[in-house]
Design a protein around this motif. Structure first.
Motif, PDB file in Angstrom:
ATOM      1  N   LEU A  24     -29.388 -21.561  -0.213  1.00  0.00           N
ATOM      2  CA  LEU A  24     -30.770 -21.516   0.273  1.00  0.00           C
ATOM      3  C   LEU A  24     -30.915 -20.534   1.427  1.00  0.00           C
ATOM      4  N   PRO A  25     -32.046 -19.833   1.469  1.00  0.00           N
ATOM      5  CA  PRO A  25     -32.311 -19.013   2.653  1.00  0.00           C
ATOM      6  C   PRO A  25     -32.373 -19.902   3.895  1.00  0.00           C
ATOM      7  N   PRO A  26     -31.992 -19.371   5.047  1.00  0.00           N
ATOM      8  CA  PRO A  26     -31.939 -20.183   6.269  1.00  0.00           C
ATOM      9  C   PRO A  26     -33.246 -20.923   6.580  1.00  0.00           C
ATOM     10  N   GLU A  27     -34.396 -20.304   6.343  1.00  0.00           N
ATOM     11  CA  GLU A  27     -35.663 -20.977   6.673  1.00  0.00           C
ATOM     12  C   GLU A  27     -35.919 -22.168   5.755  1.00  0.00           C
TER      13      GLU A  27
ATOM     14  N   ARG B  18     -33.503 -23.988   4.288  1.00  0.00           N
ATOM     15  CA  ARG B  18     -32.521 -24.998   4.680  1.00  0.00           C
ATOM     16  C   ARG B  18     -32.970 -25.709   5.953  1.00  0.00           C
ATOM     17  N   ARG B  19     -33.535 -24.932   6.912  1.00  0.00           N
ATOM     18  CA  ARG B  19     -34.056 -25.544   8.148  1.00  0.00           C
ATOM     19  C   ARG B  19     -35.173 -26.530   7.830  1.00  0.00           C
ATOM     20  N   ALA B  20     -36.044 -26.190   6.876  1.00  0.00           N
ATOM     21  CA  ALA B  20     -37.145 -27.081   6.504  1.00  0.00           C
ATOM     22  C   ALA B  20     -36.611 -28.401   5.942  1.00  0.00           C
ATOM     23  N   ILE B  21     -35.592 -28.318   5.093  1.00  0.00           N
ATOM     24  CA  ILE B  21     -34.982 -29.534   4.543  1.00  0.00           C
ATOM     25  C   ILE B  21     -34.327 -30.341   5.659  1.00  0.00           C
ATOM     26  N   ASP B  22     -33.586 -29.661   6.523  1.00  0.00           N
ATOM     27  CA  ASP B  22     -32.924 -30.352   7.639  1.00  0.00           C
ATOM     28  C   ASP B  22     -33.942 -31.033   8.544  1.00  0.00           C
ATOM     29  N   GLN B  23     -35.077 -30.375   8.804  1.00  0.00           N
ATOM     30  CA  GLN B  23     -36.113 -30.967   9.657  1.00  0.00           C
ATOM     31  C   GLN B  23     -36.732 -32.193   9.000  1.00  0.00           C
ATOM     32  N   MET B  24     -36.969 -32.128   7.683  1.00  0.00           N
ATOM     33  CA  MET B  24     -37.526 -33.274   6.977  1.00  0.00           C
ATOM     34  C   MET B  24     -36.577 -34.464   7.043  1.00  0.00           C
ATOM     35  N   LEU B  25     -35.293 -34.224   6.825  1.00  0.00           N
ATOM     36  CA  LEU B  25     -34.308 -35.298   6.910  1.00  0.00           C
ATOM     37  C   LEU B  25     -34.200 -35.835   8.336  1.00  0.00           C
ATOM     38  N   ALA B  26     -34.238 -34.948   9.308  1.00  0.00           N
ATOM     39  CA  ALA B  26     -34.117 -35.348  10.718  1.00  0.00           C
ATOM     40  C   ALA B  26     -35.245 -36.294  11.120  1.00  0.00           C
ATOM     41  N   GLN B  27     -36.421 -36.137  10.521  1.00  0.00           N
ATOM     42  CA  GLN B  27     -37.537 -37.040  10.828  1.00  0.00           C
ATOM     43  C   GLN B  27     -37.206 -38.477  10.446  1.00  0.00           C
ATOM     44  N   HIS B  28     -36.249 -38.647   9.525  1.00  0.00           N
ATOM     45  CA  HIS B  28     -35.826 -39.980   9.105  1.00  0.00           C
ATOM     46  C   HIS B  28     -34.490 -40.372   9.723  1.00  0.00           C
ATOM     47  N   GLY B  29     -34.015 -39.580  10.679  1.00  0.00           N
ATOM     48  CA  GLY B  29     -32.776 -39.910  11.373  1.00  0.00           C
ATOM     49  C   GLY B  29     -31.525 -39.581  10.591  1.00  0.00           C
ATOM     50  N   VAL B  30     -31.589 -38.552   9.746  1.00  0.00           N
ATOM     51  CA  VAL B  30     -30.459 -38.210   8.888  1.00  0.00           C
ATOM     52  C   VAL B  30     -30.174 -36.716   8.989  1.00  0.00           C
ATOM     53  N   THR B  31     -28.895 -36.369   9.061  1.00  0.00           N
ATOM     54  CA  THR B  31     -28.483 -34.976   8.898  1.00  0.00           C
ATOM     55  C   THR B  31     -27.571 -34.924   7.684  1.00  0.00           C
ATOM     56  N   MET B  32     -27.632 -33.805   6.941  1.00  0.00           N
ATOM     57  CA  MET B  32     -26.874 -33.713   5.706  1.00  0.00           C
ATOM     58  C   MET B  32     -26.179 -32.366   5.624  1.00  0.00           C
ATOM     59  N   GLN B  33     -24.969 -32.387   5.078  1.00  0.00           N
ATOM     60  CA  GLN B  33     -24.255 -31.151   4.774  1.00  0.00           C
ATOM     61  C   GLN B  33     -23.502 -31.348   3.472  1.00  0.00           C
ATOM     62  N   LEU B  34     -23.141 -30.265   2.844  1.00  0.00           N
ATOM     63  CA  LEU B  34     -22.381 -30.340   1.603  1.00  0.00           C
ATOM     64  C   LEU B  34     -20.954 -30.739   1.920  1.00  0.00           C
ATOM     65  N   ALA B  35     -20.361 -31.546   1.046  1.00  0.00           N
ATOM     66  CA  ALA B  35     -18.992 -32.026   1.253  1.00  0.00           C
ATOM     67  C   ALA B  35     -18.100 -31.466   0.148  1.00  0.00           C
ATOM     68  N   GLU B  36     -16.809 -31.559   0.375  1.00  0.00           N
ATOM     69  CA  GLU B  36     -15.843 -31.106  -0.625  1.00  0.00           C
ATOM     70  C   GLU B  36     -15.999 -31.915  -1.908  1.00  0.00           C
ATOM     71  N   GLY B  37     -15.708 -31.292  -3.022  1.00  0.00           N
ATOM     72  CA  GLY B  37     -15.718 -31.993  -4.295  1.00  0.00           C
ATOM     73  C   GLY B  37     -17.094 -32.247  -4.860  1.00  0.00           C
TER      74      GLY B  37
END
Length: 180
Positions: free
Chosen positions: A56-59, A61-80
């Motif tokens: 995803l382009p940085p902007e 990805r930031r939008a998704i991260d901000q939406m999740l942050a509003q619910h108290g969650v941060t997310m990143q891709l994990a191995e596997g």
């Protein structure tokens, strides 16, 4: 299965650790989840969604991260091919555990205590999905979970097994607000 549906399942799993009547540590938690079994088409779609998320382009990805942050969650891709979610459990949430559905729409959830954990079942009418699983607690600072999920995507029945593991990271949540 769309990546947003997978995220909803993962988020439900993240919240599941708060369902047990035993004392849990408040603070910052990390949960890693991945689809352990699904149809070849679903696994391919999930791999594609993982690649798209990584590219995803940085902007966006930031939008998704901000939406999740509003619910108290941060997310990143994990191995596997999984996702790693960080969330904050407040002192009040740790003292009064409950199991939110974790998915928008009309959902009902039941939980049955078993030695060392919980059996969980959910059913949603919008979007249509259901599942059963079990959470096993590792004291007050960890858990493992396995959920079997049934859903319908574009008229096609989908079945998958999601495996998750959670661990307490610290008493301080930093800038991560309590999960909603």
């Amino acid at each position: 299965m769309t990546s947003s549906r997978l995220l909803a399942v993962v988020f439900a799993a993240a919240c599941a650790q708060a369902a047990h009547g035993a004392a849990l540590k408040p603070g910052l938690w990390e949960m890693t989840s991945k689809v352990a079994a699904a149809s070849p088409e679903t696994m391919q779609a999930l791999a594609m969604a993982q690649q798209q998320m990584a590219g995803l382009p940085p902007e966006q990805r930031r939008a998704i991260d901000q939406m999740l942050a509003q619910h108290g969650v941060t997310m990143q891709l994990a191995e596997g091919g999984g996702v790693k979610v960080n969330f904050c459990l407040s002192k009040e949430q740790a003292a009064n555990p409950r199991l939110p559905s974790g998915q928008p729409g009309q959902c009902s959830t039941t939980q049955t205590p078993v030695p060392g954990g919980l059996n969980i079942a959910f059913k949603c009418s919008r979007p249509p999905s259901s599942g059963t699983g079990q959470v096993i607690f590792e004291g007050d600072s960890g858990y493992s979970m396995r959920m079997n999920v049934d859903s319908t995507v574009q008229g096609q029945a989908q079945q998958m097994t999601v495996e998750s593991a959670g661990r307490w990271l610290s008493a301080e949540c930093g800038s991560t607000p309590p999960v909603q």
